[in-house]
Design an enzyme around this catalytic site. Sequence first.
Site, mmCIF file in Angstrom:
data_model
loop_
_atom_site.group_PDB
_atom_site.id
_atom_site.type_symbol
_atom_site.label_atom_id
_atom_site.label_comp_id
_atom_site.label_asym_id
_atom_site.label_seq_id
_atom_site.Cartn_x
_atom_site.Cartn_y
_atom_site.Cartn_z
ATOM 1 C CE LYS A 100 42.729 31.648 39.604
ATOM 2 N NZ LYS A 100 43.357 32.995 38.684
ATOM 3 C CE1 TYR A 121 37.670 39.529 40.843
ATOM 4 C CE2 TYR A 121 38.698 38.086 39.720
ATOM 5 C CZ TYR A 121 38.322 39.442 39.473
ATOM 6 O OH TYR A 121 38.534 39.368 37.883
ATOM 7 C CG ASP A 177 34.259 31.458 41.956
ATOM 8 O OD1 ASP A 177 35.096 29.838 41.514
ATOM 9 O OD2 ASP A 177 34.426 32.176 41.270
HETATM 10 N N1 HOZ Z 1 42.459 37.732 39.501
HETATM 11 C C1 HOZ Z 1 43.506 36.504 39.409
HETATM 12 C C2 HOZ Z 1 44.259 37.156 40.255
HETATM 13 N N2 HOZ Z 1 43.234 36.922 41.490
HETATM 14 C C3 HOZ Z 1 44.328 37.179 38.214
HETATM 15 C C4 HOZ Z 1 45.745 38.130 38.087
HETATM 16 C C5 HOZ Z 1 46.385 38.149 36.459
HETATM 17 O O1 HOZ Z 1 46.307 37.267 35.917
HETATM 18 O O2 HOZ Z 1 46.371 38.852 36.785
#
Ligand code: HOZ
Length: 431
Positions: free
Chosen positions: A267, A144, A239
């Site tokens: 993050k 992702y 990434d």
């Molecule tokens: N895409 C993040 C989790 N892999 C975001 C999740 C979130 O903040 O709800």
Amino acid sequence: MNYDRSEQLYEKARKLIPGGVNSPVRAFRAVGRHPFFVERAKGPWLFDADGNRFLDYVCSWGPGILGHAHPKVVEAVRRVCEGGLTFGAPTAREVELAELINACVPDVEMVRLVSSGTEAVMSAVRVARGFTGREKIIKFAGNYHGHSDGLLVKAGSGLMTQSVPDSAGVPAGYAGSTLTAVYNDEESVRALMEENHGQVAAVLVEPVAANMGVVPPVAGFLEFLRRITKEYGALLIFDEVITGFRLSLGGASQFTGVHADLYTFGKIVGGGMPLAAYGGGREVMSCVAPLGAVYQAGTLSGNPVAVTAGITTLKILMDDTGIYDRIDKKARRLAEAFGDAGLTVNRAGSLLSAFFVTGQNASGRKVENYEDACRCDREAFAAYFNHMLDRGIYVAPSQFEAMFVSDAHSDELIETTCGAIEAWIGGKTNG
Ligand code: HOZ
């Protein structure tokens, strides 16, 4: 536990916000219950609107390596706010953060600060295209990279949770230049490189995948990606939105010994504030405007409050040399407990996942790619999630998200968690 206030808030939120949440996985749909609404957090604890307390292994999906509201970070943020929240102009702090990132990840000779991981990866891909003059990129099923149009192809995280590999609303032309390979499968990458000879700008990879659950690279896979990208004149993009400053101070390149051309961070680099970054060698990054022709901009890029949270967090990590060993040891202990419970466990440093893999065949129980992860028993995962939450332990509400360990999780709390894991298995056996 009583969730009355959260239920009221959820009812209201659903009328005003799609699904009642600002990011899909937070809706708890995969675990068959409604979300709790958080009021505050401290150290390893989350407190919800009903006064319930949860031991938090989500850590805001990664930033919370020090635990919530670390006093030094909060104090630094409090102080900087007095001087203004945003300027849209350069500050000395941005230079300091760039220096710190470079000190941790020397490959990042130049860096751009942006506001989210999505933005960082989208921009890094644009740089790779601008630098090589090529259009296609190779990504991996189950990785992702945020929600920009071209990257929502066989994506992990919330798309796996919802069982929709590709998002609606993405024009075919955007997704058409995204080629998808199989994680940990060299042949799938080589075949795409051959079929698209001279057209691939970059291979984009989570060096340790953490959005289909945690799936580390098998031995030699990242080294292979390094070799094949050089062979075909493409760039390698790590990434590191999740793995950066998490696997080690130097992220995946230090952890695995493999070096990329471009890196993206999010993050932890923002210390809990909306900040992300992309960077790499001077030659490649010189493509970025105003030095070069690749355009990328942002009003809140380099926001002084977010930058201060990032600087303070990185400095704490740099000063406390024992932190990575400590969180590694704690995650190892949790992995043991999951293993004793008969689950398939993947771990890299303080990132881990227990997979509820179906099927008896021992070799079939490994999770090394998207297909393996998809074979997991989602109902069993939901039962486990609810068991843990009922005991005041909050793990990610999806089989396909990582478990994050922070420095604020004491050994005693780790043992409590191991006890809850054992009780879950005990309950299943007895039941
Ligand atoms: N895409 C993040 C989790 N892999 C975001 C999740 C979130 O903040 O709800």
